[in-house]
Design an enzyme around this catalytic site. Sequence first.
Site, short mmCIF file in Angstrom:
data_model
loop_
_atom_site.label_atom_id
_atom_site.label_comp_id
_atom_site.label_asym_id
_atom_site.label_seq_id
_atom_site.Cartn_x
_atom_site.Cartn_y
_atom_site.Cartn_z
N ASP A 1 0.83 -1.21 0.00
CA ASP A 1 0.00 0.00 0.00
C ASP A 1 0.86 1.26 0.00
OD1 ASP A 1 -2.90 -1.30 0.78
OD2 ASP A 1 -1.24 -2.35 1.73
N TYR B 1 -1.37 4.59 -6.10
CA TYR B 1 -2.62 5.28 -5.73
C TYR B 1 -2.88 6.42 -6.70
CZ TYR B 1 -2.94 2.67 -1.45
OH TYR B 1 -3.09 1.64 -0.54
N ASN C 1 -6.69 -3.79 -4.88
CA ASN C 1 -7.94 -3.28 -5.45
C ASN C 1 -7.75 -1.92 -6.12
OD1 ASN C 1 -7.66 -2.95 -2.49
ND2 ASN C 1 -9.37 -1.52 -2.72
N HIS D 1 -10.42 -2.36 7.37
CA HIS D 1 -11.19 -3.25 6.50
C HIS D 1 -11.59 -4.53 7.21
CE1 HIS D 1 -10.67 -0.82 2.99
NE2 HIS D 1 -9.36 -0.87 3.05
N HIS E 1 -4.02 -0.51 6.30
CA HIS E 1 -2.81 0.32 6.31
C HIS E 1 -2.19 0.33 7.70
CE1 HIS E 1 -4.13 2.63 2.45
NE2 HIS E 1 -4.12 1.32 2.31
#
Length: 335
Positions: free
Chosen positions: A52, A88, A123, A226, A254
């Site tokens: 991430d 991102y 994702n 999540h 994260h």
Amino acid sequence: MAFPTNIRMLFLCVMFTTILSNCLVPSVAELRRFEQATTKADGSLSFLVVGDWGRRGGYNQTEVAHQMGIVGEKLDVDFVISTGDNFYDAGLTGVDDPAFDESFTDIYTAPSLQKQWYNVLGNHDYRGDALAQLSPILKKLDSRWLCWKSFIVNAEIVDFFFLDTTPFVDKYFNNPKGEVYDWRGVLPRDHYLSNLLKDFDLALKESNAKWKIVVGHHTIKSAGNHGNTDELIVHVLPILKANYVDLYINGHDHCLEHISSSDSPIQFLTSGGGSKAWRGDVDWWPNPEEMKFYYDGQGFMSVQITPSRVDISFHDIFGNVLHKWGTSKQLYSST
Ligand SMILES: *[C@@H]1O[C@H](CO)[C@@H](O)[C@H](O)[C@H]1NC(C)=O
């Protein structure tokens, strides 16, 4: 009306080629295999895991990269694993997206990080041109880059199984926010998932490595924002248990996190602190015995594997080791 023979031959030829190329289009998961060479005599390996991360250095991405360089040097790491959400907010726009340089090549510059990187898609990567990240053109731009949807890496003492977890998650297929996902190669979804699970299970069964490590973007178990991924608990966790998987490594939440299992040896390790972290965003975990460690800031994980031991550490951006865990397996003789 009769066509001359050469025209008929041409028709046949075109038809045959069309049929053949349709058969060859990989509509199902293809588990490519790669060999990871080991430089140490006993097959020992060390590597880093970051997830991430791609924010052009922002949100402490540069600081994480700097510490990775230091720890990578100390452990003489053989490679780096990325647990996905590489770029991102919405993956790469194409193979020529400058984000590839700005978030990867220009950030992880330390000499110790100039090794193979094994990457999966998250994702957010699926919200851009997902196939761009699989393109050999990126490898030409930066030779470290290796990314497939699902693949296997064989080292002498350990096999790694990289699993494409995004297509398992229902909400991305039925999302009220109207986000667009690049499902090329994934549809029809049921077909893709059932083939992937079959190939994945078979590959695990065929593995006779001492250690088995599975890497995916999504959590299986997590107390973060999540939380658990129910689809993976239903479809993937039983396969991990049946095949004696040692570690499941993921990102998506994260944070840095270690959850053990009360009903199997599997350790759930989240390394999703590569840039923007969710401070304070932690849920209550039902089984406190299983919750070994949770950190809601930035950092990464390191892993050292020998034929008889695995040791993991979580590191923050100041060079502190926040958590350590290890386990041993009896050495066995193959004769
Ligand atoms: C960067 O890391 C420091 C130390 O953990 C933290 O205080 C700061 O909020 C972080 N910055 C961002 C933008 O996340």
